[in-house]
Scaffold this motif. Structure first.
Motif, PDB file in Angstrom:
ATOM      1  N   LEU A 123      38.256  37.928  24.102  1.00 38.54           N
ATOM      2  CA  LEU A 123      38.628  39.214  23.507  1.00 38.54           C
ATOM      3  C   LEU A 123      39.660  39.949  24.359  1.00 38.54           C
ATOM      4  N   ASN A 124      39.519  39.846  25.671  1.00 39.85           N
ATOM      5  CA  ASN A 124      40.427  40.555  26.570  1.00 39.85           C
ATOM      6  C   ASN A 124      41.832  39.960  26.544  1.00 39.85           C
ATOM      7  N   ARG A 125      41.947  38.671  26.295  1.00 38.03           N
ATOM      8  CA  ARG A 125      43.258  38.018  26.280  1.00 38.03           C
ATOM      9  C   ARG A 125      44.003  38.203  24.965  1.00 38.03           C
ATOM     10  N   ASP A 126      43.283  38.426  23.892  1.00 39.18           N
ATOM     11  CA  ASP A 126      43.924  38.512  22.585  1.00 39.18           C
ATOM     12  C   ASP A 126      44.720  39.811  22.459  1.00 39.18           C
ATOM     13  N   PHE A 127      46.005  39.720  22.176  1.00 40.98           N
ATOM     14  CA  PHE A 127      46.880  40.885  22.140  1.00 40.98           C
ATOM     15  C   PHE A 127      46.581  41.797  20.951  1.00 40.98           C
ATOM     16  N   ALA A 128      45.992  41.268  19.897  1.00 44.93           N
ATOM     17  CA  ALA A 128      45.769  42.066  18.689  1.00 44.93           C
ATOM     18  C   ALA A 128      44.533  42.944  18.776  1.00 44.93           C
ATOM     19  N   ILE A 129      43.613  42.614  19.676  1.00 41.92           N
ATOM     20  CA  ILE A 129      42.345  43.339  19.739  1.00 41.92           C
ATOM     21  C   ILE A 129      42.458  44.558  20.638  1.00 41.92           C
ATOM     22  N   ASN A 130      42.008  45.701  20.114  1.00 45.63           N
ATOM     23  CA  ASN A 130      41.983  46.948  20.873  1.00 45.63           C
ATOM     24  C   ASN A 130      40.982  46.824  22.017  1.00 45.63           C
ATOM     25  N   LYS A 131      41.435  47.108  23.243  1.00 51.24           N
ATOM     26  CA  LYS A 131      40.560  46.950  24.413  1.00 51.24           C
ATOM     27  C   LYS A 131      39.557  48.096  24.551  1.00 51.24           C
ATOM     28  N   LYS A 132      39.618  49.073  23.619  1.00 50.78           N
ATOM     29  CA  LYS A 132      38.649  50.167  23.592  1.00 50.78           C
ATOM     30  C   LYS A 132      37.459  49.845  22.681  1.00 50.78           C
ATOM     31  N   VAL A 133      37.309  48.582  22.342  1.00 46.84           N
ATOM     32  CA  VAL A 133      36.154  48.146  21.546  1.00 46.84           C
ATOM     33  C   VAL A 133      34.866  48.536  22.276  1.00 46.84           C
ATOM     34  N   GLN A 134      33.929  49.159  21.562  1.00 48.66           N
ATOM     35  CA  GLN A 134      32.652  49.552  22.152  1.00 48.66           C
ATOM     36  C   GLN A 134      31.722  48.329  22.240  1.00 48.66           C
ATOM     37  N   VAL A 135      31.083  48.172  23.410  1.00 50.62           N
ATOM     38  CA  VAL A 135      30.180  47.042  23.637  1.00 50.62           C
ATOM     39  C   VAL A 135      28.736  47.526  23.608  1.00 50.62           C
ATOM     40  N   ALA A 136      27.856  46.781  22.958  1.00 50.62           N
ATOM     41  CA  ALA A 136      26.426  47.103  22.918  1.00 50.62           C
ATOM     42  C   ALA A 136      25.625  45.810  22.971  1.00 50.62           C
ATOM     43  N   VAL A 137      24.366  45.931  23.396  1.00 49.58           N
ATOM     44  CA  VAL A 137      23.457  44.786  23.416  1.00 49.58           C
ATOM     45  C   VAL A 137      22.326  45.062  22.438  1.00 49.58           C
ATOM     46  N   ALA A 138      22.070  44.116  21.542  1.00 46.54           N
ATOM     47  CA  ALA A 138      20.998  44.266  20.563  1.00 46.54           C
ATOM     48  C   ALA A 138      19.673  43.833  21.174  1.00 46.54           C
ATOM     49  N   GLU A 139      18.649  44.621  20.938  1.00 40.91           N
ATOM     50  CA  GLU A 139      17.301  44.213  21.344  1.00 40.91           C
ATOM     51  C   GLU A 139      16.807  43.199  20.303  1.00 40.91           C
ATOM     52  N   GLY A 140      17.097  41.948  20.566  1.00 39.82           N
ATOM     53  CA  GLY A 140      16.851  40.900  19.582  1.00 39.82           C
ATOM     54  C   GLY A 140      18.164  40.231  19.224  1.00 39.82           C
ATOM     55  N   LYS A 141      18.418  40.040  17.941  1.00 34.54           N
ATOM     56  CA  LYS A 141      19.645  39.375  17.497  1.00 34.54           C
ATOM     57  C   LYS A 141      20.696  40.382  17.056  1.00 34.54           C
ATOM     58  N   ALA A 142      21.939  40.096  17.414  1.00 29.72           N
ATOM     59  CA  ALA A 142      23.048  40.944  16.985  1.00 29.72           C
ATOM     60  C   ALA A 142      23.191  40.893  15.463  1.00 29.72           C
ATOM     61  N   LYS A 143      22.941  39.735  14.871  1.00 30.61           N
ATOM     62  CA  LYS A 143      23.043  39.569  13.416  1.00 30.61           C
ATOM     63  C   LYS A 143      22.093  40.516  12.696  1.00 30.61           C
ATOM     64  N   ASP A 144      20.856  40.611  13.172  1.00 33.56           N
ATOM     65  CA  ASP A 144      19.872  41.492  12.539  1.00 33.56           C
ATOM     66  C   ASP A 144      20.299  42.959  12.649  1.00 33.56           C
TER      67      ASP A 144
END
Length: 374
Positions: A123-144
């Motif tokens: 994600l950090n290398r890709d020029f198209a992706i905004n580096k201000k993307v918010q990061v979170a950890v799901a308690e369980g699965k991210a899909k759920d």
């Protein structure tokens, strides 16, 4: 002659004109605002389970033609970008990640240092992706978590993003962008990421997930997160509750200053942390009690809040030192900036030195306002 010269200039200029040969209309792109990454438990078709959510443009506006506001699709892949290419064969238009808002890591994936590094690096290398993307950890699965349908779903930015950027009114969790995550890990070896919990039709952001060298090592609660935010001077407004003379006392912090100081002793290294706060009395029962105009009562209230905050700070420091051995307070960064000679001496052995550092905590609370009722 003039006509020939003018014609020659016009023909020559055409050669240097460029056209929008690769232009794509905005309505022929899909703009994801959330990506969830889990471990593919099957493992046959790739190590990742990638989940992407994006708005249904036909459900936006005054007269929407469809009711479903958000589309969510998943696939297995060897990377996020391969996953997006797989999914592109199942949707009408290609994905465009310039407006990506949220990256959610599944709990099991977050425990794998290599996989987390690969995700962050891509994600950090890709020029198209905004580096201000918010990061979170799901308690369980991210899909759920991403598939949770809330009653107040925001179509454009998404519920998760709206919650994550709302930490300015509270220090119970700390928003972390992709850039901040990488910088914090490189500076202190530790990063603190908001913990996201999914329950039926509700999403809650509470406390944080500790990462050490890109590996998830455990959770901390809301009060512990608040203590860390106070030390790092990231508290804007916060409500502190404690007991005073058998009654609940609520103190609203409106301003906070934090200071760290290195003290070298014969026994070793000591860090003095000083917290100064200003705020207002938010709630206190006055019936059958002296008025708060009494300076003695006011001073007593300030001491009660100081005692509560100092207790929270000392407990949090103990958890970080003894349970996780994780410098989420930014002591390494402080030493490298303001005491570089000392840092060069302890840098290689920081993992063994940090748990034994002596911390001295002091808190100074001032109640500048007491409200309309005295």
């Amino acid at each position: 002659m003039k006509k020939k010269t003018l014609l020659l200039i016009m023909v020559t200029s055409i050669i240097f004109l460029t056209g929008c040969w690769d232009m794509v209309e905005i309505n022929q792109r899909i703009f994801p605002y959330s990506i969830g990454v889990d471990i593919n438990e099957g493992g046959d078709e790739g190590k990742y389970l990638v989940t992407i959510s994006y708005p249904n443009v036909n459900a936006i506006g005054k007269n929407p033609s469809q009711e479903e506001q958000v589309y969510i699709i998943s696939t297995t892949a060897t990377s996020i970008f391969e996953g997006s290419r797989h999914l592109a064969t199942r949707v009408q238009y290609p994905f465009y990640f310039k407006h990506l808002r949220v990256l959610v890591l599944g709990e099991e994936l977050a425990k794998d240092e290599v996989l987390v590094r690969q995700v962050m690096d891509g994600l950090n290398r890709d020029f198209a992706i905004n580096k201000k993307v918010q990061v979170a950890v799901a308690e369980g699965k991210a899909k759920d978590l991403i598939e949770t349908k809330t009653e107040r779903q925001e179509v454009i930015e998404g519920t998760i993003f709206s919650l994550l950027i709302n930490d300015k009114a509270s220090a119970r969790f700390t928003s972390q962008t992709l850039t901040d995550f990488i910088k914090s890990t490189d500076a202190n070896g530790v990063a603190l990421v908001p913990k996201a919990i999914s329950k039926k039709d509700e999403i809650k952001i509470s406390g944080g997930a500790l990462f050490k060298k890109y590996k998830f090592i455990g959770y901390i609660g809301e009060l512990e997160n608040r203590a860390i935010s106070m030390v790092k001077e990231k508290v804007n407004r916060e409500l502190v509750e404690t007991e005073h003379n058998g009654v609940t006392l609520s103190y609203s912090i409106t301003d906070l200053k934090s200071n760290k100081k290195l003290i070298t002793t014969e026994e070793g290294m000591k860090i003095r942390i000083s917290i100064e706060t200003e705020g207002a009395l938010q709630e206190y029962i006055l019936e059958d009690r002296p008025t708060i105009n009494n300076d003695e009562i006011l001073n007593s209230m300030e001491r009660a809040v100081e005692k509560q905050l100092k207790k929270e700070l000392e407990k949090t420091i103990e958890v970080l030192q003894q349970k996780y051995n994780a410098d989420a307070l930014g002591i390494a960064e402080y030493l490298s900036k303001f005491h570089p000679r000392v840092w060069r001496e302890v840098e290689k052995d920081w993992d063994t030195i940090f748990p034994d550092i002596d911390f001295e905590v002091s808190v100074d609370v001032k109640m500048r306002r007491r409200g309309l009722v005295r």
